[in-house]
Design a protein around this motif. Structure first.
Motif, PDB file in Angstrom:
ATOM      1  N   GLU A 173      67.307  -0.877 -57.613  1.00 52.76           N
ATOM      2  CA  GLU A 173      66.966  -2.180 -57.336  1.00 52.76           C
ATOM      3  C   GLU A 173      67.095  -3.354 -57.647  1.00 52.76           C
ATOM      4  N   GLU A 174      66.636  -3.270 -59.185  1.00 52.62           N
ATOM      5  CA  GLU A 174      66.430  -4.157 -60.215  1.00 52.62           C
ATOM      6  C   GLU A 174      67.977  -4.477 -61.031  1.00 52.62           C
ATOM      7  N   ALA A 175      67.979  -2.928 -61.433  1.00 55.49           N
ATOM      8  CA  ALA A 175      69.619  -3.073 -61.882  1.00 55.49           C
ATOM      9  C   ALA A 175      70.774  -3.815 -61.341  1.00 55.49           C
ATOM     10  N   ARG A 176      70.453  -3.330 -60.040  1.00 55.86           N
ATOM     11  CA  ARG A 176      71.723  -4.006 -58.795  1.00 55.86           C
ATOM     12  C   ARG A 176      71.592  -5.543 -58.932  1.00 55.86           C
ATOM     13  N   ALA A 183      78.365  -2.714 -53.981  1.00 58.50           N
ATOM     14  CA  ALA A 183      78.150  -1.457 -53.615  1.00 58.50           C
ATOM     15  C   ALA A 183      77.157  -1.383 -53.957  1.00 58.50           C
ATOM     16  N   ARG A 184      76.240  -0.216 -53.689  1.00 56.23           N
ATOM     17  CA  ARG A 184      75.403   1.197 -54.572  1.00 56.23           C
ATOM     18  C   ARG A 184      75.928   1.913 -55.046  1.00 56.23           C
ATOM     19  N   LEU A 185      75.086   1.696 -56.576  1.00 55.64           N
ATOM     20  CA  LEU A 185      75.797   2.674 -57.222  1.00 55.64           C
ATOM     21  C   LEU A 185      74.617   4.100 -57.790  1.00 55.64           C
ATOM     22  N   ASN A 186      75.568   5.098 -58.469  1.00 57.80           N
ATOM     23  CA  ASN A 186      74.664   6.176 -58.517  1.00 57.80           C
ATOM     24  C   ASN A 186      73.860   5.826 -60.087  1.00 57.80           C
ATOM     25  N   ALA A 187      73.039   6.325 -60.357  1.00 56.20           N
ATOM     26  CA  ALA A 187      72.153   5.764 -61.750  1.00 56.20           C
ATOM     27  C   ALA A 187      73.320   6.401 -62.920  1.00 56.20           C
ATOM     28  N   SER A 188      74.713   6.799 -63.432  1.00 57.24           N
ATOM     29  CA  SER A 188      74.994   6.977 -64.265  1.00 57.24           C
ATOM     30  C   SER A 188      75.651   5.356 -64.266  1.00 57.24           C
ATOM     31  N   GLU A 189      76.416   5.292 -63.174  1.00 58.08           N
ATOM     32  CA  GLU A 189      77.273   3.619 -62.833  1.00 58.08           C
ATOM     33  C   GLU A 189      76.516   3.341 -63.681  1.00 58.08           C
ATOM     34  N   LEU A 190      75.020   2.760 -62.640  1.00 60.57           N
ATOM     35  CA  LEU A 190      74.248   1.695 -63.199  1.00 60.57           C
ATOM     36  C   LEU A 190      74.203   1.453 -64.969  1.00 60.57           C
ATOM     37  N   ALA A 191      74.047   2.349 -65.296  1.00 58.64           N
ATOM     38  CA  ALA A 191      73.790   2.304 -66.232  1.00 58.64           C
ATOM     39  C   ALA A 191      75.042   1.915 -67.563  1.00 58.64           C
ATOM     40  N   HIS A 192      76.102   2.376 -66.506  1.00 57.91           N
ATOM     41  CA  HIS A 192      77.815   2.346 -67.484  1.00 57.91           C
ATOM     42  C   HIS A 192      77.800   0.264 -67.244  1.00 57.91           C
ATOM     43  N   ARG A 193      77.337   0.315 -66.281  1.00 58.99           N
ATOM     44  CA  ARG A 193      77.523  -0.928 -65.588  1.00 58.99           C
ATOM     45  C   ARG A 193      76.746  -2.288 -67.090  1.00 58.99           C
ATOM     46  N   LEU A 194      75.290  -1.446 -66.788  1.00 59.92           N
ATOM     47  CA  LEU A 194      74.112  -2.460 -67.628  1.00 59.92           C
ATOM     48  C   LEU A 194      75.481  -2.672 -68.925  1.00 59.92           C
ATOM     49  N   ALA A 195      75.268  -0.966 -69.940  1.00 55.83           N
ATOM     50  CA  ALA A 195      75.773  -0.675 -71.449  1.00 55.83           C
ATOM     51  C   ALA A 195      76.799  -2.527 -71.738  1.00 55.83           C
ATOM     52  N   GLY A 250      67.017   6.174 -74.942  1.00 53.19           N
ATOM     53  CA  GLY A 250      67.096   6.243 -73.968  1.00 53.19           C
ATOM     54  C   GLY A 250      68.167   4.744 -73.410  1.00 53.19           C
ATOM     55  N   ASP A 251      68.735   4.484 -72.192  1.00 50.03           N
ATOM     56  CA  ASP A 251      69.174   3.523 -71.957  1.00 50.03           C
ATOM     57  C   ASP A 251      68.903   2.857 -71.341  1.00 50.03           C
ATOM     58  N   LEU A 252      69.843   1.707 -70.699  1.00 52.56           N
ATOM     59  CA  LEU A 252      69.196   0.504 -70.796  1.00 52.56           C
ATOM     60  C   LEU A 252      68.478   0.662 -68.512  1.00 52.56           C
ATOM     61  N   LEU A 253      68.735   1.871 -68.420  1.00 51.99           N
ATOM     62  CA  LEU A 253      67.458   1.809 -66.809  1.00 51.99           C
ATOM     63  C   LEU A 253      66.174   1.624 -67.580  1.00 51.99           C
ATOM     64  N   ASP A 254      66.087   2.456 -68.882  1.00 50.31           N
ATOM     65  CA  ASP A 254      64.697   2.829 -69.274  1.00 50.31           C
ATOM     66  C   ASP A 254      64.141   1.190 -69.740  1.00 50.31           C
ATOM     67  N   VAL A 255      64.925   0.452 -69.869  1.00 54.63           N
ATOM     68  CA  VAL A 255      64.705  -0.570 -70.382  1.00 54.63           C
ATOM     69  C   VAL A 255      63.857  -1.685 -68.988  1.00 54.63           C
ATOM     70  N   ILE A 256      65.010  -1.521 -67.766  1.00 55.20           N
ATOM     71  CA  ILE A 256      64.332  -2.779 -67.570  1.00 55.20           C
ATOM     72  C   ILE A 256      63.277  -1.249 -66.651  1.00 55.20           C
ATOM     73  N   ALA A 287      77.315   2.319 -76.273  1.00 52.40           N
ATOM     74  CA  ALA A 287      76.235   0.852 -76.178  1.00 52.40           C
ATOM     75  C   ALA A 287      75.522   0.889 -74.756  1.00 52.40           C
ATOM     76  N   GLY A 288      74.843  -0.050 -75.729  1.00 49.54           N
ATOM     77  CA  GLY A 288      73.387   0.591 -74.352  1.00 49.54           C
ATOM     78  C   GLY A 288      72.270   1.519 -74.876  1.00 49.54           C
ATOM     79  N   LYS A 289      72.769   2.101 -75.687  1.00 48.55           N
ATOM     80  CA  LYS A 289      71.241   2.880 -75.701  1.00 48.55           C
ATOM     81  C   LYS A 289      70.198   2.543 -77.017  1.00 48.55           C
ATOM     82  N   TRP A 290      69.073   3.050 -77.044  1.00 50.40           N
ATOM     83  CA  TRP A 290      68.313   2.913 -77.959  1.00 50.40           C
ATOM     84  C   TRP A 290      67.555   3.995 -78.208  1.00 50.40           C
ATOM     85  N   THR A 291      66.798   3.435 -79.706  1.00 49.42           N
ATOM     86  CA  THR A 291      65.913   4.401 -80.180  1.00 49.42           C
ATOM     87  C   THR A 291      64.866   3.557 -80.778  1.00 49.42           C
ATOM     88  N   ASP A 292      63.841   4.257 -81.111  1.00 52.66           N
ATOM     89  CA  ASP A 292      62.550   3.635 -81.169  1.00 52.66           C
ATOM     90  C   ASP A 292      62.180   4.114 -82.916  1.00 52.66           C
TER      91      ASP A 292
END
Length: 348
Positions: free
Chosen positions: A94-97, A2-14, A74-80, A62-67
């Motif tokens: 689309e790449e995250a999905r 299913a097509r997830l929104n940004a928050s759901e995608l970030a949680h799945r990736l985390a 940011g989060d893992l969507l930023d990483v992608i 989980a999934g949060k990052w700092t430089d």
């Protein structure tokens, strides 16, 4: 999937943070509860930390990052997005999905997966992706900035938009920063976007951001411009966006174009039915050279050329220093008499 929104995608990736890091930050390595790498663009090094375990939200997620070097986070969507050079969120999502539907990287060693190709840095496609990420100018920090510069009438400025967190990278070595930015679409005579221009702004909109240079352009610029209004037989062309927007305050009905630099102004393409070109001169040697070159080209094309000259460095300096009525009076005596009634009439 299913097509997830940004928050759901970030949680799945985390939930698969280590797998994401192994795939997109392959130049790093696991250190305890973190993935350590040089930066979000997968540069080798140790200044960026991605948390691999923790709650879905809040402190220590989980999934949060700092430089630690650049201050970016940011989060893992930023990483992608950053690791692949993607600008448009639709491409990132689309790449995250796609990633979430595949086995984990560690379970398929040495596999090579197809990735969404990044747009070459500075390319026309990168400029178009950036434009698709922008927000309306109205109500933005960019609008506030222009008003401070004396530019209050922004009707007919669809080629200007706003980006709240636009990446700024120094010319040489140094950390990447994010600042609010005014984004301008560079277009050809056919109206298609060929490039983009960024003006990074202070976070309160009071001026340009404290970075050098505070402006950069990308894409195919030669001959093209940031355009305001539809050209029929008369137009004005100059260098800077703020210079042209200032002139539009006095001549709101005249089509205009910002070529972004003296060199590009001298090479600007002429619309097919143009018969009179107002050359908006900056008061410096580069501006004089651009004017002279453009005059020669207009004469060769059978187009009348009239130079508009500021009292100070450019017309934005004049507008800020002397006000709109003084600018109108200054311009009135420089344009053709028939164009006063045609183009100086305020818009409804």
């Amino acid at each position: 999937m299913a097509r997830l929104n940004a928050s759901e995608l970030a949680h799945r990736l985390a939930r698969q943070a280590e797998a994401v890091c192994r795939h997109y930050l392959s130049n790093g390595r696991k250190q305890g509860n973190y993935w350590q790498v040089g930066d979000v663009r997968n540069t080798p090094g140790r200044s960026m930390f991605v948390r691999l375990n923790g709650p879905e939200t809040g402190k220590g997620a989980a999934g949060k990052w700092t430089d630690a070097q650049s201050g970016e986070h940011g989060d893992l969507l930023d990483v992608i997005g950053e690791s692949l050079g993607l600008i448009d969120f639709a491409d990132i999502a689309e790449e995250a999905r796609r990633f979430l539907s595949l086995p984990h990287p560690e379970s398929v060693p040495n596999s090579r997966r197809s990735r969404t190709p990044p747009a070459p840095s500075g390319s026309t496609e990168a400029a178009r992706r950036l434009w698709r990420m922008t927000q309306p100018l109205t109500g933005s920090l960019a609008e506030a900035y222009l008003r401070i510069r004396g530019i209050a009438d922004l009707r007919g400025t669809a080629n200007l938009r706003f980006h709240p967190n636009c990446y700024w990278r120094p010319e040489g070595d140094g950390p990447t920063e994010t600042w609010p930015a005014m984004i301008a679409a560079v277009t050809g005579l056919d109206g298609k976007i060929t490039g983009a221009h960024r003006t990074w702004l202070h976070r309160d909109g009071s001026g340009k951001a404290p970075v050098y240079p505070p402006r950069k352009a990308m894409g195919d610029l030669l001959g093209n411009a940031v355009r305001f209004g539809e050209v029929q037989d008369v137009m004005a062309a100059g260098e800077g966006i703020e210079t042209i927007l200032s002139l539009r305050q006095a001549l709101p009905r005249m089509p205009m174009a910002s070529a972004l630099s003296a060199g590009h102004l001298s090479a600007i393409l002429f619309p097919p039915h143009l018969r009179r070109l107002y050359i908006v001169r900056d008061n410096d040697p580069a501006g004089d050279a651009a004017r002279d070159s453009l005059v020669d080209r207009t004469i060769g094309a059978g187009i009348e050329a009239i130079t508009l000259s500021p009292m100070l460095g450019d017309f934005n300096d004049d507008l800020v220093s002397f006000g709109l009525e003084a600018l109108r009076a200054q311009i009135r005596v420089q344009i053709a008499p028939e164009d006063v009634s045609r183009f100086m009439v305020p818009l409804p």
